[in-house]
Design a protein around this motif. Structure first.
Motif, PDB file in Angstrom:
ATOM      1  N   THR A 262       0.838  -1.201   0.000  1.00  9.60           N
ATOM      2  CA  THR A 262       0.000   0.000   0.000  1.00  9.60           C
ATOM      3  C   THR A 262       0.871   1.249   0.000  1.00  9.60           C
ATOM      4  OG1 THR A 262      -0.149   0.067   2.418  1.00  9.60           O
ATOM      5  CG2 THR A 262      -1.856  -1.164   1.239  1.00  9.60           C
ATOM      6  N   PHE A 263       0.270   2.345  -0.402  1.00 10.79           N
ATOM      7  CA  PHE A 263       0.964   3.636  -0.440  1.00 10.79           C
ATOM      8  C   PHE A 263       1.510   3.990   0.946  1.00 10.79           C
ATOM      9  CE2 PHE A 263       0.272   8.464  -1.275  1.00 10.79           C
ATOM     10  CZ  PHE A 263       1.611   8.614  -1.601  1.00 10.79           C
ATOM     11  N   GLU A 264       0.685   3.799   1.982  1.00 11.65           N
ATOM     12  CA  GLU A 264       1.116   4.179   3.320  1.00 11.65           C
ATOM     13  C   GLU A 264       2.233   3.277   3.842  1.00 11.65           C
ATOM     14  OE1 GLU A 264      -2.157   4.096   5.956  1.00 11.65           O
ATOM     15  OE2 GLU A 264      -2.174   1.928   6.200  1.00 11.65           O
ATOM     16  N   TYR A 265       2.203   2.005   3.478  1.00 13.22           N
ATOM     17  CA  TYR A 265       3.252   1.091   3.932  1.00 13.22           C
ATOM     18  C   TYR A 265       4.589   1.420   3.269  1.00 13.22           C
ATOM     19  CZ  TYR A 265       5.726  -3.294   4.888  1.00 13.22           C
ATOM     20  OH  TYR A 265       6.648  -4.232   5.301  1.00 13.22           O
ATOM     21  N   CYS A 266       4.535   1.848   2.006  1.00 14.55           N
ATOM     22  CA  CYS A 266       5.756   2.122   1.253  1.00 14.55           C
ATOM     23  C   CYS A 266       6.293   3.538   1.452  1.00 14.55           C
ATOM     24  CB  CYS A 266       5.509   1.893  -0.232  1.00 14.55           C
ATOM     25  SG  CYS A 266       5.088   0.190  -0.668  1.00 14.55           S
ATOM     26  N   ALA A 267       5.403   4.501   1.704  1.00 17.99           N
ATOM     27  CA  ALA A 267       5.834   5.903   1.720  1.00 17.99           C
ATOM     28  C   ALA A 267       5.514   6.637   3.011  1.00 17.99           C
ATOM     29  CB  ALA A 267       5.200   6.651   0.545  1.00 17.99           C
ATOM     30  N   GLY A 268       4.947   5.957   4.008  1.00 20.81           N
ATOM     31  CA  GLY A 268       4.738   6.603   5.299  1.00 20.81           C
ATOM     32  C   GLY A 268       6.071   7.000   5.913  1.00 20.81           C
ATOM     33  N   SER A 269       6.081   8.045   6.711  1.00 18.33           N
ATOM     34  CA  SER A 269       7.355   8.541   7.236  1.00 18.33           C
ATOM     35  C   SER A 269       8.098   7.493   8.070  1.00 18.33           C
ATOM     36  CB  SER A 269       7.133   9.815   8.065  1.00 18.33           C
ATOM     37  OG  SER A 269       6.194   9.591   9.099  1.00 18.33           O
ATOM     38  N   GLU A 270       7.368   6.633   8.764  1.00 17.94           N
ATOM     39  CA  GLU A 270       8.035   5.608   9.555  1.00 17.94           C
ATOM     40  C   GLU A 270       8.595   4.478   8.703  1.00 17.94           C
ATOM     41  OE1 GLU A 270       5.678   4.126  12.750  1.00 17.94           O
ATOM     42  OE2 GLU A 270       5.975   5.898  13.989  1.00 17.94           O
ATOM     43  N   SER A 271       8.285   4.473   7.415  1.00 19.43           N
ATOM     44  CA  SER A 271       8.847   3.461   6.526  1.00 19.43           C
ATOM     45  C   SER A 271      10.362   3.571   6.444  1.00 19.43           C
ATOM     46  CB  SER A 271       8.251   3.594   5.118  1.00 19.43           C
ATOM     47  OG  SER A 271       6.853   3.436   5.136  1.00 19.43           O
ATOM     48  N   VAL A 272      10.890   4.767   6.710  1.00 18.65           N
ATOM     49  CA  VAL A 272      12.345   4.942   6.606  1.00 18.65           C
ATOM     50  C   VAL A 272      13.090   4.031   7.580  1.00 18.65           C
ATOM     51  CG1 VAL A 272      12.266   7.317   5.759  1.00 18.65           C
ATOM     52  CG2 VAL A 272      12.335   6.904   8.216  1.00 18.65           C
ATOM     53  N   THR A 273      12.498   3.742   8.741  1.00 14.86           N
ATOM     54  CA  THR A 273      13.186   2.868   9.698  1.00 14.86           C
ATOM     55  C   THR A 273      13.263   1.440   9.157  1.00 14.86           C
ATOM     56  OG1 THR A 273      11.124   2.414  10.916  1.00 14.86           O
ATOM     57  CG2 THR A 273      12.464   4.279  11.648  1.00 14.86           C
ATOM     58  N   ARG A 274      12.226   1.017   8.448  1.00 13.97           N
ATOM     59  CA  ARG A 274      12.254  -0.312   7.839  1.00 13.97           C
ATOM     60  C   ARG A 274      13.295  -0.370   6.726  1.00 13.97           C
ATOM     61  NH1 ARG A 274       7.556  -0.248   6.333  1.00 13.97           N
ATOM     62  NH2 ARG A 274       7.699  -0.164   4.063  1.00 13.97           N
ATOM     63  N   TYR A 275      13.381   0.689   5.950  1.00  9.07           N
ATOM     64  CA  TYR A 275      14.377   0.734   4.883  1.00  9.07           C
ATOM     65  C   TYR A 275      15.796   0.764   5.457  1.00  9.07           C
ATOM     66  CZ  TYR A 275      10.385   1.850   1.880  1.00  9.07           C
ATOM     67  OH  TYR A 275       9.189   1.820   1.204  1.00  9.07           O
ATOM     68  N   VAL A 276      15.985   1.448   6.576  1.00  3.46           N
ATOM     69  CA  VAL A 276      17.299   1.480   7.226  1.00  3.46           C
ATOM     70  C   VAL A 276      17.723   0.066   7.636  1.00  3.46           C
ATOM     71  CG1 VAL A 276      18.479   2.145   9.372  1.00  3.46           C
ATOM     72  CG2 VAL A 276      17.293   3.878   8.011  1.00  3.46           C
ATOM     73  N   LYS A 277      16.793  -0.678   8.213  1.00  2.17           N
ATOM     74  CA  LYS A 277      17.117  -2.033   8.674  1.00  2.17           C
ATOM     75  C   LYS A 277      17.456  -2.960   7.512  1.00  2.17           C
ATOM     76  CE  LYS A 277      14.183  -1.597  12.772  1.00  2.17           C
ATOM     77  NZ  LYS A 277      12.929  -2.036  13.433  1.00  2.17           N
ATOM     78  N   GLU A 278      16.865  -2.700   6.336  1.00  5.20           N
ATOM     79  CA  GLU A 278      17.130  -3.548   5.180  1.00  5.20           C
ATOM     80  C   GLU A 278      18.603  -3.523   4.771  1.00  5.20           C
ATOM     81  OE1 GLU A 278      14.625  -2.316   1.990  1.00  5.20           O
ATOM     82  OE2 GLU A 278      12.758  -2.999   2.929  1.00  5.20           O
ATOM     83  N   ARG A 279      19.271  -2.360   4.962  1.00  5.72           N
ATOM     84  CA  ARG A 279      20.661  -2.235   4.485  1.00  5.72           C
ATOM     85  C   ARG A 279      21.614  -1.768   5.582  1.00  5.72           C
ATOM     86  NH1 ARG A 279      21.272   0.944  -0.981  1.00  5.72           N
ATOM     87  NH2 ARG A 279      23.275  -0.139  -0.821  1.00  5.72           N
ATOM     88  N   LEU A 280      21.196  -1.951   6.817  1.00  5.40           N
ATOM     89  CA  LEU A 280      21.979  -1.431   7.940  1.00  5.40           C
ATOM     90  C   LEU A 280      23.428  -1.908   7.911  1.00  5.40           C
ATOM     91  CD1 LEU A 280      22.004   0.175  10.588  1.00  5.40           C
ATOM     92  CD2 LEU A 280      21.252  -1.907  11.771  1.00  5.40           C
ATOM     93  N   PHE A 281      23.655  -3.203   7.639  1.00  2.91           N
ATOM     94  CA  PHE A 281      25.010  -3.747   7.732  1.00  2.91           C
ATOM     95  C   PHE A 281      25.867  -3.419   6.507  1.00  2.91           C
ATOM     96  CE2 PHE A 281      22.411  -6.476  10.501  1.00  2.91           C
ATOM     97  CZ  PHE A 281      23.098  -6.282  11.688  1.00  2.91           C
ATOM     98  N   GLU A 282      25.260  -2.787   5.505  1.00  5.52           N
ATOM     99  CA  GLU A 282      26.034  -2.332   4.358  1.00  5.52           C
ATOM    100  C   GLU A 282      26.672  -0.970   4.607  1.00  5.52           C
ATOM    101  OE1 GLU A 282      24.002  -2.640   0.567  1.00  5.52           O
ATOM    102  OE2 GLU A 282      22.532  -4.007   1.455  1.00  5.52           O
TER     103      GLU A 282
END
Length: 407
Positions: A262-282
């Protein structure tokens, strides 16, 4: 009889027009009012004389019986409206004067593990205390802002809450509870729609436009709320769901009933924390960790952190993806991004780059996209404007004002 009724209705409408114009413009002469409203000078004079007798206009701090060239202003500093808003993490209460200025504001944060029934009891107590402080007779209207999904059909007295991640709101009728303790009717509206209504009243780029539309896209951490105003009217739709773009799918892999895609799941402001976790160790040099908040990510982004920049740019891309769909569906004159996103040229640039992937360049270039310029919480201000408009539609608004001033 028919002709008399029409005449009375016309007089009421003219009085309301003068009231609303003075409220919006702040200060005008009788002649300016006549030109602005295309009314006879004698009609304006009669209305201003009525307002003077009611004590709701003055001239330069004096009575309104002065020269015709003097500036008239409303004298409504002793009547108020009240806005109440509840979200997944806090509730707010505010008293507004009739110029839209906040006179008092309270905010109370709560956590998901808190007993929601207890939260509502605290809200009721705070609302009652504020009403008693300013006078129940002097508060002419109260508006409650709620998150969506919110099905609202006033003509059927139907109100159904289906708020994502906030099921407790569907179990307690907050509006009914407030009406019970305050002993009066409370208006209710979706918070994003109220935000859009406030932006409409404050947007200079569409002032004077006969046909104009405006869309607000904002995120209160989880999810995205959107609202649309067309020609000065909030777009509601059949069930009150018009503008709920946050639930719009922008990923074809979305499962029915699920949030992913959904739009809110992909672009909600808190989505950035999920994106951070996806590549944290890089990004071992990043200041961020697996427990960072979305505000910490935005702060790191402003300081140039590479991981934060990647995550914020991904949110910007997803936001642009959803806005492109909104452009095709509504094609609004103005799209306003809420203050929940970073207010930087870089962020808007990335949003526009994303939009260009989905719409022709001419369309993107002619899309007016900007951040909100409202310093206070726009849905609370929208509650004031919505209440004021609702009062103006009533037959007894001037009786309410008169009674309040005599209280």
């Amino acid at each position: 009889m028919r002709r008399g009724m029409n005449s009375m209705e016309m007089q009421k409408n003219n009085r309301v027009l003068v009231l609303k114009t003075l409220q919006e413009k702040g200060m005008m002469t009788r002649a300016e009012l006549a030109v602005e409203l295309n009314l006879q000078k004698a009609t304006i004079t009669n209305i201003i004389n009525e307002f003077y007798e009611m004590g709701i206009v003055e001239v330069n701090g004096e009575s309104a019986a002065g020269r015709r060239g003097e500036k008239l202003i409303l004298k409504l500093d002793d009547v108020f409206t009240m806005s109440i808003g509840i979200t997944r993490k806090d509730y707010q209460l505010a008293i507004f004067d009739f110029s839209g200025n906040i006179l008092k504001h309270n905010r109370c944060y709560f956590k998901r593990e808190n007993d929601f029934a207890g939260v509502v009891e605290n809200l009721k107590a705070d609302a009652l205390k504020m009403v008693e402080e300013y006078g129940n007779d002097r508060i002419l209207g109260i508006c409650l802002a709620v998150p969506g999904l919110f099905i609202n059909r006033p003509e059927r007295n139907e109100e159904i809450f289906m708020v994502s991640e906030f099921e407790e709101l569907s179990q307690i009728n907050v509006k009914a509870e407030l009406e019970k303790v305050l002993g009066r009717k409370v208006l209710i509206k979706h918070d994003a729609k109220l935000s859009a209504f406030a932006e409409w009243r404050c947007a200079e780029e569409i002032k004077g436009e006969e046909r104009a539309s405006l869309v607000v896209v904002r995120s209160r951490g989880f999810g995205i709320g959107t609202g649309c105003v067309v020609n000065g009217n909030i777009m509601n739709g059949h069930l009150g769901l018009a503008g709920e773009a946050g639930y719009m799918g922008i990923n074809y892999n979305q499962v029915k009933g699920g949030r992913e895609g959904t739009f809110e799941y992909c672009a909600g402001s808190e989505s950035v924390t999920r994106y951070v976790k996806e590549r944290l160790f890089e990004f071992p040099d990043s200041v961020l960790d697996e427990n960072c908040t979305y505000m910490e990510v935005f702060d790191a982004y402003r300081k140039g952190d590479e991981l934060a920049t990647w995550a914020v740019h991904k949110v910007a891309w997803m936001l642009g993806y959803g806005i492109a769909n909104i452009i095709y569906l509504i094609n609004p004159d103005c799209i306003i991004i809420g203050p929940d996103y970073p207010n930087t040229e870089d962020f808007v640039k990335k949003v526009r780059e994303s939009i260009r992937n989905f719409v022709p360049s001419f369309v993107e270039e002619n899309a007016s996209i900007r951040y909100s310029k409202i310093s206070q919480d726009s849905f609370m201000l929208g509650g004031f404007y919505y209440t004021f408009e609702s009062l103006c539609k009533k037959d007894n608004i001037f009786e309410l004002i008169r009674s309040a001033k005599e209280a």
